[in-house]
Structures are given as C-alpha cells and as structure tokens.
Design a protein around this motif. Sequence first.
Motif, PDB file in Angstrom:
ATOM      1  N   LEU A 181       0.753  -1.301   0.048  1.00 21.79           N
ATOM      2  CA  LEU A 181      -0.093  -0.034   0.016  1.00 21.79           C
ATOM      3  C   LEU A 181       0.769   1.162  -0.181  1.00 21.79           C
ATOM      4  O   LEU A 181       0.366   2.372  -0.130  1.00 21.79           O
ATOM      5  CB  LEU A 181      -1.041   0.077   1.276  1.00 21.79           C
ATOM      6  CG  LEU A 181      -2.021  -1.034   1.189  1.00 21.79           C
ATOM      7  CD1 LEU A 181      -2.767  -1.021   2.594  1.00 21.79           C
ATOM      8  CD2 LEU A 181      -2.981  -0.873   0.018  1.00 21.79           C
ATOM      9  N   LEU A 182       2.185   1.327   0.249  1.00 20.75           N
ATOM     10  CA  LEU A 182       3.162   2.186   0.394  1.00 20.75           C
ATOM     11  C   LEU A 182       3.472   2.705  -1.364  1.00 20.75           C
ATOM     12  O   LEU A 182       4.089   3.898  -1.317  1.00 20.75           O
ATOM     13  CB  LEU A 182       4.280   2.006   1.015  1.00 20.75           C
ATOM     14  CG  LEU A 182       4.022   1.649   2.577  1.00 20.75           C
ATOM     15  CD1 LEU A 182       5.452   1.331   3.145  1.00 20.75           C
ATOM     16  CD2 LEU A 182       3.498   2.674   3.305  1.00 20.75           C
ATOM     17  N   VAL A 183       3.176   1.938  -2.280  1.00 19.87           N
ATOM     18  CA  VAL A 183       3.680   2.018  -3.518  1.00 19.87           C
ATOM     19  C   VAL A 183       3.254   3.448  -4.037  1.00 19.87           C
ATOM     20  O   VAL A 183       4.265   4.449  -4.412  1.00 19.87           O
ATOM     21  CB  VAL A 183       3.221   0.985  -4.479  1.00 19.87           C
ATOM     22  CG1 VAL A 183       3.681   1.327  -5.891  1.00 19.87           C
ATOM     23  CG2 VAL A 183       3.945  -0.284  -4.094  1.00 19.87           C
ATOM     24  N   TYR A 184       2.092   3.823  -3.887  1.00 22.84           N
ATOM     25  CA  TYR A 184       1.602   5.018  -4.724  1.00 22.84           C
ATOM     26  C   TYR A 184       1.444   6.237  -3.781  1.00 22.84           C
ATOM     27  O   TYR A 184       1.051   7.247  -3.802  1.00 22.84           O
ATOM     28  CB  TYR A 184       0.132   4.805  -5.153  1.00 22.84           C
ATOM     29  CG  TYR A 184       0.344   4.035  -6.312  1.00 22.84           C
ATOM     30  CD1 TYR A 184       0.145   4.968  -7.550  1.00 22.84           C
ATOM     31  CD2 TYR A 184      -0.051   2.941  -6.393  1.00 22.84           C
ATOM     32  CE1 TYR A 184       0.264   4.148  -8.815  1.00 22.84           C
ATOM     33  CE2 TYR A 184       0.039   2.151  -7.783  1.00 22.84           C
ATOM     34  CZ  TYR A 184       0.355   3.041  -8.916  1.00 22.84           C
ATOM     35  OH  TYR A 184       0.286   2.195 -10.056  1.00 22.84           O
ATOM     36  N   LEU A 185       2.247   5.976  -2.513  1.00 23.30           N
ATOM     37  CA  LEU A 185       2.576   7.022  -1.587  1.00 23.30           C
ATOM     38  C   LEU A 185       3.902   7.504  -1.816  1.00 23.30           C
ATOM     39  O   LEU A 185       4.188   8.864  -1.354  1.00 23.30           O
ATOM     40  CB  LEU A 185       2.615   6.568  -0.001  1.00 23.30           C
ATOM     41  CG  LEU A 185       0.941   6.539   0.562  1.00 23.30           C
ATOM     42  CD1 LEU A 185       1.193   5.902   2.066  1.00 23.30           C
ATOM     43  CD2 LEU A 185       0.052   7.590   0.380  1.00 23.30           C
ATOM     44  N   ASP A 186       4.797   7.111  -2.526  1.00 26.77           N
ATOM     45  CA  ASP A 186       6.000   7.555  -3.040  1.00 26.77           C
ATOM     46  C   ASP A 186       5.744   8.811  -3.945  1.00 26.77           C
ATOM     47  O   ASP A 186       4.787   8.887  -4.742  1.00 26.77           O
ATOM     48  CB  ASP A 186       6.669   6.360  -4.092  1.00 26.77           C
ATOM     49  CG  ASP A 186       7.815   7.056  -4.809  1.00 26.77           C
ATOM     50  OD1 ASP A 186       8.875   7.079  -4.077  1.00 26.77           O
ATOM     51  OD2 ASP A 186       7.770   7.618  -5.670  1.00 26.77           O
ATOM     52  N   SER A 187       6.542   9.679  -3.534  1.00 27.31           N
ATOM     53  CA  SER A 187       6.100  11.289  -4.008  1.00 27.31           C
ATOM     54  C   SER A 187       6.137  11.224  -5.542  1.00 27.31           C
ATOM     55  O   SER A 187       5.413  12.056  -6.225  1.00 27.31           O
ATOM     56  CB  SER A 187       7.174  12.439  -3.480  1.00 27.31           C
ATOM     57  OG  SER A 187       8.373  12.058  -3.593  1.00 27.31           O
ATOM     58  N   ALA A 188       7.282  10.524  -6.347  1.00 25.32           N
ATOM     59  CA  ALA A 188       7.351  10.859  -7.432  1.00 25.32           C
ATOM     60  C   ALA A 188       6.263   9.972  -8.384  1.00 25.32           C
ATOM     61  O   ALA A 188       5.603  10.497  -9.413  1.00 25.32           O
ATOM     62  CB  ALA A 188       8.756  10.156  -8.093  1.00 25.32           C
ATOM     63  N   LEU A 225       3.241  11.623 -10.664  1.00 30.59           N
ATOM     64  CA  LEU A 225       2.895  11.446 -12.212  1.00 30.59           C
ATOM     65  C   LEU A 225       1.483  10.881 -12.158  1.00 30.59           C
ATOM     66  O   LEU A 225       1.031  11.178 -13.193  1.00 30.59           O
ATOM     67  CB  LEU A 225       3.841  10.040 -12.149  1.00 30.59           C
ATOM     68  CG  LEU A 225       3.882   9.656 -13.629  1.00 30.59           C
ATOM     69  CD1 LEU A 225       4.262  10.678 -14.774  1.00 30.59           C
ATOM     70  CD2 LEU A 225       4.890   8.208 -13.796  1.00 30.59           C
ATOM     71  N   PHE A 226       1.079  10.266 -11.262  1.00 28.86           N
ATOM     72  CA  PHE A 226      -0.407   9.871 -11.234  1.00 28.86           C
ATOM     73  C   PHE A 226      -1.261  11.115 -11.338  1.00 28.86           C
ATOM     74  O   PHE A 226      -2.234  10.923 -12.069  1.00 28.86           O
ATOM     75  CB  PHE A 226      -0.666   8.945 -10.018  1.00 28.86           C
ATOM     76  CG  PHE A 226      -2.113   8.126 -10.261  1.00 28.86           C
ATOM     77  CD1 PHE A 226      -2.267   6.973 -10.720  1.00 28.86           C
ATOM     78  CD2 PHE A 226      -3.207   8.935  -9.755  1.00 28.86           C
ATOM     79  CE1 PHE A 226      -3.410   6.295 -10.660  1.00 28.86           C
ATOM     80  CE2 PHE A 226      -4.457   8.292  -9.814  1.00 28.86           C
ATOM     81  CZ  PHE A 226      -4.731   7.029 -10.204  1.00 28.86           C
ATOM     82  N   LEU A 227      -0.950  11.998 -10.504  1.00 24.95           N
ATOM     83  CA  LEU A 227      -2.027  13.018 -10.456  1.00 24.95           C
ATOM     84  C   LEU A 227      -1.879  14.014 -11.701  1.00 24.95           C
ATOM     85  O   LEU A 227      -2.811  14.492 -12.184  1.00 24.95           O
ATOM     86  CB  LEU A 227      -1.665  13.897  -9.227  1.00 24.95           C
ATOM     87  CG  LEU A 227      -2.084  13.354  -7.934  1.00 24.95           C
ATOM     88  CD1 LEU A 227      -1.653  14.324  -6.708  1.00 24.95           C
ATOM     89  CD2 LEU A 227      -3.710  13.057  -7.752  1.00 24.95           C
ATOM     90  N   LYS A 228      -0.623  14.082 -12.344  1.00 25.55           N
ATOM     91  CA  LYS A 228      -0.552  14.665 -13.474  1.00 25.55           C
ATOM     92  C   LYS A 228      -1.389  13.926 -14.744  1.00 25.55           C
ATOM     93  O   LYS A 228      -2.240  14.800 -15.480  1.00 25.55           O
ATOM     94  CB  LYS A 228       1.004  14.662 -14.044  1.00 25.55           C
ATOM     95  CG  LYS A 228       1.288  15.529 -15.128  1.00 25.55           C
ATOM     96  CD  LYS A 228       2.659  15.598 -15.345  1.00 25.55           C
ATOM     97  CE  LYS A 228       2.905  16.223 -16.788  1.00 25.55           C
ATOM     98  NZ  LYS A 228       2.553  15.682 -17.750  1.00 25.55           N
ATOM     99  N   ARG A 229      -1.040  12.806 -14.717  1.00 24.99           N
ATOM    100  CA  ARG A 229      -2.032  12.073 -15.676  1.00 24.99           C
ATOM    101  C   ARG A 229      -3.235  12.209 -15.596  1.00 24.99           C
ATOM    102  O   ARG A 229      -4.152  12.255 -16.592  1.00 24.99           O
ATOM    103  CB  ARG A 229      -1.449  10.618 -15.718  1.00 24.99           C
ATOM    104  CG  ARG A 229      -1.962   9.757 -16.996  1.00 24.99           C
ATOM    105  CD  ARG A 229      -1.088   8.698 -17.271  1.00 24.99           C
ATOM    106  NE  ARG A 229      -1.562   7.933 -18.488  1.00 24.99           N
ATOM    107  CZ  ARG A 229      -1.166   6.613 -18.699  1.00 24.99           C
ATOM    108  NH1 ARG A 229      -0.473   5.845 -17.942  1.00 24.99           N
ATOM    109  NH2 ARG A 229      -1.627   6.322 -19.812  1.00 24.99           N
TER     110      ARG A 229
END
Length: 349
Positions: free
Chosen positions: A323-330, A334-338
């Motif tokens: 569950l920590l994967v998408y808490l990585d800032s990078a 990238l996810f939010l930009k897309r």
Amino acid sequence: MNSLRVLLLLLAASPALAGDAPRSALEETARRESRLVVDSTTDREQVAPLLKAFQQRYPYLQVAYRDLSGADIYRRAISGTQHGDVLWSSAMDLQIKLVNEGLALRYSSPQKAALPSWASWRDEVYGTTFEPIVLAYNRQRIAERDMPDSHTALRRVLRAGNWRVASYDVESSGAGYFFFSQDSRHNPEFWDLAAVLGRSMRYQEGNSLTLLKRLQRDEADIAYNVLGPYAWSFARQHPQVGWVLPQDYTLVVSRLQLIHKAATHPAAARLWMDFVLSREGQQVLAQGSGLPPIRDDLPRRLGNIDLAREAAKLRPIQVGSGLLVYLDSAKRSLFLKRWREQLPAALQP
C-alpha cells in the motif's frame, strides 16, 4: 499419582490458572487507566451501537471518540502529542505508512485467528470491516436494466453518451487518490476508463455521502467508487438512488485499526482492539452500522447480496507494505498529472 491428578483438576478448574490471568490483568490495568481516546474516520453516529456495547462491557472506561479525516489522523499521529490511543481509519495507505514509520504498538490480538490472512500486518495493524466499492446511479435517469454493471461496460456507456459523473476528488481526497490508484493496479484498461470518466466528470467530492446526495438531487447520473455500506444505507432511505456491484472486479477496502506506540492508555486500547475484532463487536458493526464483518466465521452481506457468493469477483486490498507504492512522491505526482489531463478545464485544479 493421585496428587498429580488433583493438581491437574485444580489447574483446569481455576480461571486464574487456566489462562484468564493475562486478560484479568489487562482489564485491571485498563481500569486504572480509566480512559480511552479513539481517533476515527467513521462517523460517531454510525458506530454509536458499537460504542454503547463497548461501554456496557467496560463501564469503568471513559471513551473519547473523535471524528477526523484520514489525513488529520495521520498528521496527529506523527505530531507526537495530539494523537489518540487507537487510530481507526479508512485511509489504508496512510495507516500502513504509520506502521512503516514505527508508530504502531505491536499487539497480537487473540482475535487474529478469525481474520483473513490478508487483513493484518506484523501484529501492528488490523482490518476491521469488509467493504466493497460499488457503482451508484440516479434511478430517475437510468433504469436498473440499463445501468452498466462492470468497469468495461461503464467505459463503453460513457463513451457513447452524455452522462454526468460524480466521484472523489483524486487531488485532495486521500480516499479518492487511494481508490483510483488501486483501480489502476487491478484494471489494465484503467487509463482508457479514466479518459471517459474525466470527460464526463461534473463533481469531485471528498466522501461517499456527498456523492450519493448528488444523485438524489438529480445533479449527477452515476457516482463512481462509492463505499458499498454507504450506498446500501442511503438507497434504503432514498429509492431514487441505486447501486450495483461491478461484475468484472470489485475492490474491497477495510477500515484499519492500530494502537499508537505512545498511547497514553495502552491497556484500554488493547481491550478496544479485541472487542472490535470479537464476534460480538463484529456483529454489532454489521447489524447496527451496516459494515460487513472482517471475520471469516461470520456471514458477510451487503444489503440483499451474499458476499460469499460473489467471492470470485471480490478483490480485497492486501494489508501490508504494498500500500506504500503510490505514496511515493514521484509516483503520486506522475499519477495526479496524468489524471489532471483527463479532466475538463472547469475541473482543473
């Protein structure tokens, strides 16, 4: 030989010697603590039956129950001073982050054996509910037979028509970001779906109840990623709102509970943890709050749907470091930009 038999009989007959001593000692310590502070994302009104049952079991404990957002619970937890003893949150990823940062007290609950293997991690955090994420819809605009019942069918319908969609604010809502990022892990065609969702998006909200109200007021046709128990409860009182369990896959989330490592009332927190996970506590949550139980030895239902019969399509989100994967800032950036690129100009942040 006779003396040995007498000794064994005494051991079996004496609660103090047969295994109840640790429990009694825990309760005695909790009695001296006399107080418990629970920080939770679940509305107090919704869990009022659970609070009442717990207070009846432990009348000597004064319970302070504080309604907070998942982000607020996380911020208080890392502040070191404003946190509760028990942290109970639907923001699964933030709860795991607290465990990963060493802020959870290790406690092997005696109720753990009744939980699914995916529902706890390192004896530090435990799932407490079994909540499918559903599609809700405006029955004044969409007949039940016409409502898409899968992510694939939803993508096809949105591409072909002019529909008004409401969903979580992925940018500002922790739950919204979590649900969408998990979608992207389970759906290989997620970004195709995101493109039509974005074009159809009219409202972005912070919780399921507000999304359901958009449907009730005929401001939206479809609400995407709604917590099942909220949809079921709301639809019972507002028949113009319906909901469906996606047939291709249905994500299942759980409200995660942990004890803060610096809990002021750690014994009382352990009693709370055990009670919430116990058969009694889980039955109260199911019957009094509409939250399907996490325990494997209790029936799981969402309205008139027997979730055991839907097991093949249900995808519980594993409690753990994944569950920590998408808490990585990078990755988050990238996810939010897309995602922003999918939204109409009026909804651009």
